[in-house]
Design a protein around this motif. Sequence first.
Motif, PDB file in Angstrom:
ATOM      1  N   LEU A   1      14.640  17.986 -10.290  1.00  0.00           N
ATOM      2  CA  LEU A   1      14.546  16.957 -10.013  1.00  0.00           C
ATOM      3  C   LEU A   1      14.767  15.652 -10.188  1.00  0.00           C
ATOM      4  O   LEU A   1      14.612  14.542  -9.962  1.00  0.00           O
ATOM      5  N   PHE A   2      14.721  15.660 -11.986  1.00  0.00           N
ATOM      6  CA  PHE A   2      14.391  14.424 -12.612  1.00  0.00           C
ATOM      7  C   PHE A   2      15.630  14.275 -13.824  1.00  0.00           C
ATOM      8  O   PHE A   2      15.577  15.181 -14.645  1.00  0.00           O
TER       9      PHE A   2
ATOM     10  N   VAL B   1       8.129  21.502  -4.019  1.00  0.00           N
ATOM     11  CA  VAL B   1       8.441  21.998  -5.226  1.00  0.00           C
ATOM     12  C   VAL B   1       6.636  22.213  -5.645  1.00  0.00           C
ATOM     13  O   VAL B   1       5.772  21.042  -6.021  1.00  0.00           O
TER      14      VAL B   1
ATOM     15  N   ARG C   1      12.184  24.848 -11.671  1.00  0.00           N
ATOM     16  CA  ARG C   1      12.414  23.780 -10.188  1.00  0.00           C
ATOM     17  C   ARG C   1      12.172  21.898 -10.521  1.00  0.00           C
ATOM     18  O   ARG C   1      13.238  21.378  -9.480  1.00  0.00           O
ATOM     19  N   ALA C   2      11.055  22.261 -10.695  1.00  0.00           N
ATOM     20  CA  ALA C   2      10.818  20.169 -11.189  1.00  0.00           C
ATOM     21  C   ALA C   2      11.622  19.767 -11.519  1.00  0.00           C
ATOM     22  O   ALA C   2      12.526  18.851 -11.848  1.00  0.00           O
TER      23      ALA C   2
ATOM     24  N   ALA D   1      10.351  17.848  -2.165  1.00  0.00           N
ATOM     25  CA  ALA D   1      11.090  18.474  -2.351  1.00  0.00           C
ATOM     26  C   ALA D   1      10.911  20.038  -2.979  1.00  0.00           C
ATOM     27  O   ALA D   1      11.316  21.445  -2.770  1.00  0.00           O
TER      28      ALA D   1
ATOM     29  N   ARG E   1       7.940  12.219  -5.285  1.00  0.00           N
ATOM     30  CA  ARG E   1       9.487  13.556  -4.754  1.00  0.00           C
ATOM     31  C   ARG E   1       8.932  15.330  -4.938  1.00  0.00           C
ATOM     32  O   ARG E   1      10.238  15.706  -4.660  1.00  0.00           O
ATOM     33  N   LEU E   2       8.120  15.760  -6.116  1.00  0.00           N
ATOM     34  CA  LEU E   2       7.758  16.893  -6.348  1.00  0.00           C
ATOM     35  C   LEU E   2       6.883  17.673  -4.391  1.00  0.00           C
ATOM     36  O   LEU E   2       8.000  18.248  -4.013  1.00  0.00           O
TER      37      LEU E   2
END
Length: 299
Positions: free
Chosen positions: A236-237, A267, A232-233, A265, A261-262
């Motif tokens: 995002l990147f 995560v 999942r992480a 979201a 950011r984590l």
Amino acid sequence: MEELTIEVNGLRKRFGGTLALDGMSFTVCPGAVTGFVGPNGAGKSTTMRVILGLDRADAGTALVGGVPYRRLRRPLCRVGSLLDAGALQPSRTARNHLLWLARSQGLPARRVGGVLERAGLAGVARRRAGAYSLGMRQRLGIAAALLGDPPAVLLDEPFNGMDPEGIIWMRGFLRGLAGEGRAVLVSSHLMGELQGTADRVVIAGRGRVIADASVASLLASDRVLVRGDAVRAAALFDGATVTGPDTLLIAGLPAEAVVRRLSAAGVAFAEVSAHRSTLEEAYLELTRDAVDYRAEAVR
């Protein structure tokens, strides 16, 4: 201690149909340990042999203090080298092995006791060298390299055969040589040992220099390590690299930005930290396209 620089400039060397050196160029400066690394067949040993006048280059120059090795008077007093720890007469004692080398260069016999002591062989100096372990033969070769108290030292794979105590000794020994103002060139496959010992690293591949930089700059990294829900992480990147079921590396962002950011979201993560590269990682990345050269080269 006299300062002496080794300059390798545009070396080319072919053995039959194999191009061993293809423009190899770098400098070994006094007061520093320069690591020399690369895949098998990258040209490291051939380069050292050319510096020492054992192989003749087809093009380019290798200068020791501004002149070719073959023009040096009393060369052991200018450059000490260890290319092959087995290059000795096995029936001679370590002491006698060093005595004949000293006499061949007009060096006083008292130098022998000093280098045996420094290499940690004083207690076994009267044993036949043929009975030495590989690690002890490495030490004897290093003692021979120091006989003339040279301002430059070249060592090819000196960590081979060393036990843990010997490896620790070797680290301190190499740093000590550089601390005395000597120019030190060391080839090795043991990246961990060079990481804690070398000031600079010359990385070779396909007979030329791929990178020539300080160890600190090669280890510099802006990547961030994340432990948690890696899949999942990673979504995002851009450019994130999943390195395990619960780990990934993210480039181009500071750890604080990654955390934000984590968290936004939702995560889950257990750790976010700056990732410190190793010399081995930097080496593998830089030589990725040079590894296939090993199958083509003869030296």
